[in-house]
Design a protein around this motif. Structure first.
Motif, PDB file in Angstrom:
ATOM      1  N   UNK A 139      15.143   9.043  -3.747  1.00 30.86           N
ATOM      2  CA  UNK A 139      15.414   7.984  -3.493  1.00 30.86           C
ATOM      3  C   UNK A 139      14.545   7.568  -2.338  1.00 30.86           C
ATOM      4  N   UNK A 140      14.756   8.517  -1.294  1.00 35.11           N
ATOM      5  CA  UNK A 140      14.304   8.247   0.119  1.00 35.11           C
ATOM      6  C   UNK A 140      12.777   8.320   0.164  1.00 35.11           C
ATOM      7  N   UNK A 141      12.151   8.617  -0.795  1.00 30.39           N
ATOM      8  CA  UNK A 141      10.797   8.681  -1.053  1.00 30.39           C
ATOM      9  C   UNK A 141       9.998   7.364  -1.228  1.00 30.39           C
ATOM     10  N   UNK A 142      10.747   6.424  -1.388  1.00 31.51           N
ATOM     11  CA  UNK A 142      10.277   5.146  -1.706  1.00 31.51           C
ATOM     12  C   UNK A 142      10.174   4.259  -0.341  1.00 31.51           C
ATOM     13  N   UNK A 143       9.229   3.553  -0.027  1.00 30.98           N
ATOM     14  CA  UNK A 143       8.898   2.864   1.092  1.00 30.98           C
ATOM     15  C   UNK A 143      10.038   1.636   1.212  1.00 30.98           C
ATOM     16  N   UNK A 144      10.433   1.323   2.173  1.00 30.95           N
ATOM     17  CA  UNK A 144      11.290   0.123   2.307  1.00 30.95           C
ATOM     18  C   UNK A 144      12.692   0.316   1.956  1.00 30.95           C
ATOM     19  N   UNK A 145      13.504  -0.554   1.805  1.00 28.70           N
ATOM     20  CA  UNK A 145      14.905  -0.482   1.167  1.00 28.70           C
ATOM     21  C   UNK A 145      14.715  -0.224  -0.242  1.00 28.70           C
ATOM     22  N   UNK A 146      15.177   0.852  -0.921  1.00 29.53           N
ATOM     23  CA  UNK A 146      15.086   1.580  -2.149  1.00 29.53           C
ATOM     24  C   UNK A 146      16.467   1.326  -2.827  1.00 29.53           C
ATOM     25  N   UNK A 147      16.821   0.983  -4.112  1.00 29.25           N
ATOM     26  CA  UNK A 147      18.170   0.932  -4.573  1.00 29.25           C
ATOM     27  C   UNK A 147      18.058   1.713  -6.159  1.00 29.25           C
ATOM     28  N   UNK A 169      14.863  -0.207  -7.454  1.00 28.69           N
ATOM     29  CA  UNK A 169      14.502  -1.395  -6.921  1.00 28.69           C
ATOM     30  C   UNK A 169      13.863  -1.278  -5.653  1.00 28.69           C
ATOM     31  N   UNK A 170      12.528  -1.913  -5.335  1.00 26.58           N
ATOM     32  CA  UNK A 170      11.763  -1.844  -4.118  1.00 26.58           C
ATOM     33  C   UNK A 170      11.305  -3.117  -3.994  1.00 26.58           C
ATOM     34  N   UNK A 171      10.582  -3.451  -2.857  1.00 31.49           N
ATOM     35  CA  UNK A 171      10.109  -4.462  -2.355  1.00 31.49           C
ATOM     36  C   UNK A 171      11.004  -6.022  -2.623  1.00 31.49           C
ATOM     37  N   UNK A 172      12.465  -5.649  -2.263  1.00 32.91           N
ATOM     38  CA  UNK A 172      13.383  -6.809  -2.082  1.00 32.91           C
ATOM     39  C   UNK A 172      13.451  -7.351  -3.593  1.00 32.91           C
ATOM     40  N   UNK A 173      13.655  -6.575  -4.687  1.00 34.22           N
ATOM     41  CA  UNK A 173      13.554  -7.062  -6.061  1.00 34.22           C
ATOM     42  C   UNK A 173      15.144  -6.695  -6.422  1.00 34.22           C
ATOM     43  N   UNK A 210       0.903  -1.095  -0.172  1.00 29.41           N
ATOM     44  CA  UNK A 210       0.366  -0.014  -0.042  1.00 29.41           C
ATOM     45  C   UNK A 210       0.869   1.186   0.147  1.00 29.41           C
ATOM     46  N   UNK A 211       2.023   1.267   0.621  1.00 25.70           N
ATOM     47  CA  UNK A 211       2.825   2.382   0.617  1.00 25.70           C
ATOM     48  C   UNK A 211       3.308   2.936  -0.499  1.00 25.70           C
ATOM     49  N   UNK A 212       3.438   2.081  -1.816  1.00 25.37           N
ATOM     50  CA  UNK A 212       3.895   2.633  -2.927  1.00 25.37           C
ATOM     51  C   UNK A 212       2.857   2.432  -3.919  1.00 25.37           C
TER      52      UNK A 212
END
Length: 169
Positions: free
Chosen positions: A153-161, A126-130, A27-29
Motif C-alpha cells: 500500500x505504501x508504494x502508492x503516492x500520497x495518502x492511499x487507503x 483509494x488514491x488522490x483524495x478519492x 505523474x507519480x502514479x
C-alpha cells in the motif's frame, strides 16, 4: 435514455485508456503503457470501458484476488484461482466526461458482472483524495492488513487507503 454505455474493453481501446490515465492521475502514479497492456491481456474479462457515441470516456480494470491482498503500484497482475475478492485496480474518467456520474455507473456495471457466488468482497486502493467517492459507494477502510500488504500500500503516492465492500446481500 443515457448516451453512455458500458462494454467490455477491447485491445483497440488501450490508446484511449492510456490517454485517460494521463488526464486523471498525477505523474507519480502513472503506469507504463507496457504494464497497462499486460494487465489487459491477463484480465480482459474484468476490464470495461464507458463510451458515448463510440468515444471512450472512462475505464475500469480489475481482477480476482483474495481479501487483504494489495497490488503494489506498477506491478503486473492476473486472476488468482482461489479468489474471494474482486479488486478494482484502476478507475479513471476523461476530463471531458467528468460530472456525468460515470464513475459510479461503471463501478455498478462491473460489480454486476462479477460472480457473487464465488466472490464475497470488492476491494481497491483509494488514491488522490478519492476516499469520499468510494465511501458513497459503500466501501470502508480495511485496517487489518498484514505487514507485507501495508508495504505494498505504501508504494502508492500520497495518502492511499485499502477499502472493501461486501458483495453478499
Amino acid at each position: 435514455m443515457s448516451p453512455f454505455i458500458c462494454r467490455a474493453m477491447q485491445l483497440r481501446d488501450l490508446a484511449d485508456v492510456i490517454r485517460i490515465q494521463s488526464e486523471a492521475y498525477v505523474d507519480e502514479i502513472l503506469e507504463t503503457d507496457e504494464v497497462i497492456t499486460q494487465r489487459f491481456i491477463q484480465t480482459a474479462d474484468t476490464s470495461w470501458v464507458v463510451e458515448r457515441r463510440g468515444e471512450v470516456c472512462g475505464y475500469l480494470v480489475g481482477y480476482y484476488t483474495n481479501l487483504g491482498e494489495v497490488s503494489p503500484w506498477g506491478c503486473e497482475f492476473s486472476h488468482k484461482p482461489s479468489a474471494d475478492t474482486f479488486y478494482m485496480h484502476d478507475l479513471a474518467i476523461s476530463r471531458a466526461a467528468v460530472g456525468y456520474g460515470l464513475g459510479p455507473f461503471i463501478v455498478k456495471h462491473a460489480l454486476a458482472q462479477v460472480p457473487h457466488d464465488a466472490l464475497t468482497h470488492a476491494a481497491l486502493v483509494s488514491v488522490q483524495n478519492s476516499k469520499g467517492f468510494w465511501e458513497k459507494l459503500g466501501f470502508v477502510t480495511f485496517e487489518n492488513l498484514m505487514q507485507a500488504q501495508r508495504q505494498h500500500l505504501a508504494t502508492y503516492a500520497g495518502p492511499a487507503f485499502y477499502m472493501v465492500k461486501s458483495l453478499q446481500v
